[in-house]
Write a protein that holds these residues in place. Structure first.
Motif, PDB file in Angstrom:
ATOM      1  N   GLY A  49       0.821  -1.196   0.000  1.00 19.18           N
ATOM      2  CA  GLY A  49       0.000   0.000   0.000  1.00 19.18           C
ATOM      3  C   GLY A  49       0.856   1.247   0.000  1.00 19.18           C
ATOM      4  O   GLY A  49       2.067   1.184   0.221  1.00 19.18           O
ATOM      5  N   SER A  50       0.223   2.391  -0.266  1.00 21.94           N
ATOM      6  CA  SER A  50       0.962   3.644  -0.307  1.00 21.94           C
ATOM      7  C   SER A  50       0.079   4.790   0.143  1.00 21.94           C
ATOM      8  O   SER A  50      -1.161   4.674   0.163  1.00 21.94           O
ATOM      9  CB  SER A  50       1.507   3.916  -1.707  1.00 21.94           C
ATOM     10  OG  SER A  50       0.451   4.083  -2.633  1.00 21.94           O
ATOM     11  N   ILE A  51       0.745   5.883   0.490  1.00 18.33           N
ATOM     12  CA  ILE A  51       0.042   7.086   0.941  1.00 18.33           C
ATOM     13  C   ILE A  51       0.839   8.280   0.449  1.00 18.33           C
ATOM     14  O   ILE A  51       2.064   8.311   0.550  1.00 18.33           O
ATOM     15  CB  ILE A  51      -0.102   7.069   2.488  1.00 18.33           C
ATOM     16  CG1 ILE A  51      -0.996   8.197   2.968  1.00 18.33           C
ATOM     17  CG2 ILE A  51       1.252   7.069   3.179  1.00 18.33           C
ATOM     18  CD1 ILE A  51      -1.428   8.035   4.425  1.00 18.33           C
ATOM     19  N   THR A  58      -5.212   6.824   0.104  1.00 16.70           N
ATOM     20  CA  THR A  58      -4.386   5.627   0.224  1.00 16.70           C
ATOM     21  C   THR A  58      -4.656   4.702  -0.954  1.00 16.70           C
ATOM     22  O   THR A  58      -5.706   4.792  -1.600  1.00 16.70           O
ATOM     23  CB  THR A  58      -4.673   4.865   1.532  1.00 16.70           C
ATOM     24  OG1 THR A  58      -6.082   4.654   1.652  1.00 16.70           O
ATOM     25  CG2 THR A  58      -4.166   5.626   2.736  1.00 16.70           C
ATOM     26  N   ASN A  59      -3.715   3.848  -1.222  1.00 14.65           N
ATOM     27  CA  ASN A  59      -3.804   2.899  -2.320  1.00 14.65           C
ATOM     28  C   ASN A  59      -3.318   1.547  -1.813  1.00 14.65           C
ATOM     29  O   ASN A  59      -2.279   1.492  -1.134  1.00 14.65           O
ATOM     30  CB  ASN A  59      -2.937   3.385  -3.490  1.00 14.65           C
ATOM     31  CG  ASN A  59      -3.037   2.490  -4.702  1.00 14.65           C
ATOM     32  OD1 ASN A  59      -4.041   1.851  -4.935  1.00 14.65           O
ATOM     33  ND2 ASN A  59      -1.961   2.450  -5.491  1.00 14.65           N
ATOM     34  N   ARG A  67      -8.357  -5.166   4.985  1.00 12.78           N
ATOM     35  CA  ARG A  67      -7.666  -5.762   6.143  1.00 12.78           C
ATOM     36  C   ARG A  67      -6.545  -4.855   6.665  1.00 12.78           C
ATOM     37  O   ARG A  67      -6.276  -4.833   7.856  1.00 12.78           O
ATOM     38  CB  ARG A  67      -7.074  -7.122   5.761  1.00 12.78           C
ATOM     39  CG  ARG A  67      -8.107  -8.144   5.310  1.00 12.78           C
ATOM     40  CD  ARG A  67      -7.476  -9.536   5.194  1.00 12.78           C
ATOM     41  NE  ARG A  67      -6.409  -9.582   4.204  1.00 12.78           N
ATOM     42  CZ  ARG A  67      -5.171 -10.004   4.470  1.00 12.78           C
ATOM     43  NH1 ARG A  67      -4.846 -10.416   5.698  1.00 12.78           N
ATOM     44  NH2 ARG A  67      -4.250 -10.050   3.503  1.00 12.78           N
ATOM     45  N   PHE A  68      -5.873  -4.159   5.769  1.00  8.30           N
ATOM     46  CA  PHE A  68      -4.741  -3.311   6.143  1.00  8.30           C
ATOM     47  C   PHE A  68      -5.105  -1.838   5.961  1.00  8.30           C
ATOM     48  O   PHE A  68      -5.850  -1.491   5.030  1.00  8.30           O
ATOM     49  CB  PHE A  68      -3.529  -3.614   5.277  1.00  8.30           C
ATOM     50  CG  PHE A  68      -2.895  -4.969   5.497  1.00  8.30           C
ATOM     51  CD1 PHE A  68      -3.489  -5.941   6.278  1.00  8.30           C
ATOM     52  CD2 PHE A  68      -1.675  -5.255   4.892  1.00  8.30           C
ATOM     53  CE1 PHE A  68      -2.903  -7.181   6.459  1.00  8.30           C
ATOM     54  CE2 PHE A  68      -1.065  -6.492   5.069  1.00  8.30           C
ATOM     55  CZ  PHE A  68      -1.685  -7.458   5.849  1.00  8.30           C
ATOM     56  N   THR A  69      -4.542  -1.002   6.814  1.00  9.55           N
ATOM     57  CA  THR A  69      -4.757   0.434   6.711  1.00  9.55           C
ATOM     58  C   THR A  69      -3.439   1.168   6.892  1.00  9.55           C
ATOM     59  O   THR A  69      -2.715   0.919   7.862  1.00  9.55           O
ATOM     60  CB  THR A  69      -5.755   0.919   7.777  1.00  9.55           C
ATOM     61  OG1 THR A  69      -6.993   0.220   7.636  1.00  9.55           O
ATOM     62  CG2 THR A  69      -6.007   2.420   7.624  1.00  9.55           C
ATOM     63  N   TYR A  80       2.407   4.374   9.355  1.00  7.36           N
ATOM     64  CA  TYR A  80       1.952   3.154  10.012  1.00  7.36           C
ATOM     65  C   TYR A  80       1.294   2.204   9.020  1.00  7.36           C
ATOM     66  O   TYR A  80       0.753   2.627   8.004  1.00  7.36           O
ATOM     67  CB  TYR A  80       0.939   3.493  11.107  1.00  7.36           C
ATOM     68  CG  TYR A  80       1.444   4.468  12.133  1.00  7.36           C
ATOM     69  CD1 TYR A  80       1.132   5.828  12.033  1.00  7.36           C
ATOM     70  CD2 TYR A  80       2.224   4.047  13.207  1.00  7.36           C
ATOM     71  CE1 TYR A  80       1.590   6.732  12.968  1.00  7.36           C
ATOM     72  CE2 TYR A  80       2.686   4.956  14.151  1.00  7.36           C
ATOM     73  CZ  TYR A  80       2.367   6.302  14.019  1.00  7.36           C
ATOM     74  OH  TYR A  80       2.825   7.188  14.950  1.00  7.36           O
ATOM     75  N   LEU A  81       1.337   0.937   9.375  1.00  8.19           N
ATOM     76  CA  LEU A  81       0.582  -0.064   8.636  1.00  8.19           C
ATOM     77  C   LEU A  81      -0.155  -0.909   9.666  1.00  8.19           C
ATOM     78  O   LEU A  81       0.449  -1.727  10.359  1.00  8.19           O
ATOM     79  CB  LEU A  81       1.503  -0.948   7.788  1.00  8.19           C
ATOM     80  CG  LEU A  81       0.798  -2.036   6.976  1.00  8.19           C
ATOM     81  CD1 LEU A  81      -0.108  -1.404   5.913  1.00  8.19           C
ATOM     82  CD2 LEU A  81       1.806  -2.977   6.315  1.00  8.19           C
TER      83      LEU A  81
END
Length: 124
Positions: A49-51, A58-59, A67-69, A80-81
């Motif tokens: 993911g990316s920000i 977010t992507n 499930r992930f943020t 953070y992940l």
């Protein structure tokens, strides 16, 4: 130059949660888009993911959506992940990366700096 240090990895049972942190130092953190990647044994590194710099969006890779943020705290120079509903196939070394672009997305070549990684192991 930016130095990145990941933390928060460990051993967790399937269905559990972990929160990874990536602390940056050296340059203005808010000048960098951030990404998370992972690499499992015997597999190529893959995008998680990316920000972007602003944190306004977010992507995520399809396999982690829902499930992930990813989040970032620019005053704390940290990204953070948050990982939940973890599966054994999520076992990997997780890396954060910084890009001088506003938004770098899933393309590893767009990232200029990488952390050393943190191990996440999910037991079944």
């Amino acid at each position: 130059q930016v130095q990145l240090v990941e933390s928060g990895g460990g051993l967790v049972q399937a269905g559990g949660s972990l929160k990874l942190s990536c602390a940056a130092s050296g340059r203005t953190f808010s000048s960098y888009a951030m990404g998370w990647f992972r690499q499992a044994p015997g597999k190529e590194r893959e995008f998680v993911g990316s920000i972007p710099r602003s944190g306004s969006s977010t992507n995520y890779a399809d396999f982690v959506k829902g499930r992930f943020t990813i989040s970032r705290d620019n005053p704390k120079d940290t990204v953070y992940l948050q990982m939940s509903s973890l599966k054994p196939e999520d076992t990997a070394v997780y890396y954060c990366a910084a890009s001088s672009l506003y938004s770098a997305g899933p393309y590893s070549y767009r990232y200029d700096y990488w952390g050393q990684g943190t191990q996440v192991t999910v037991s079944s």
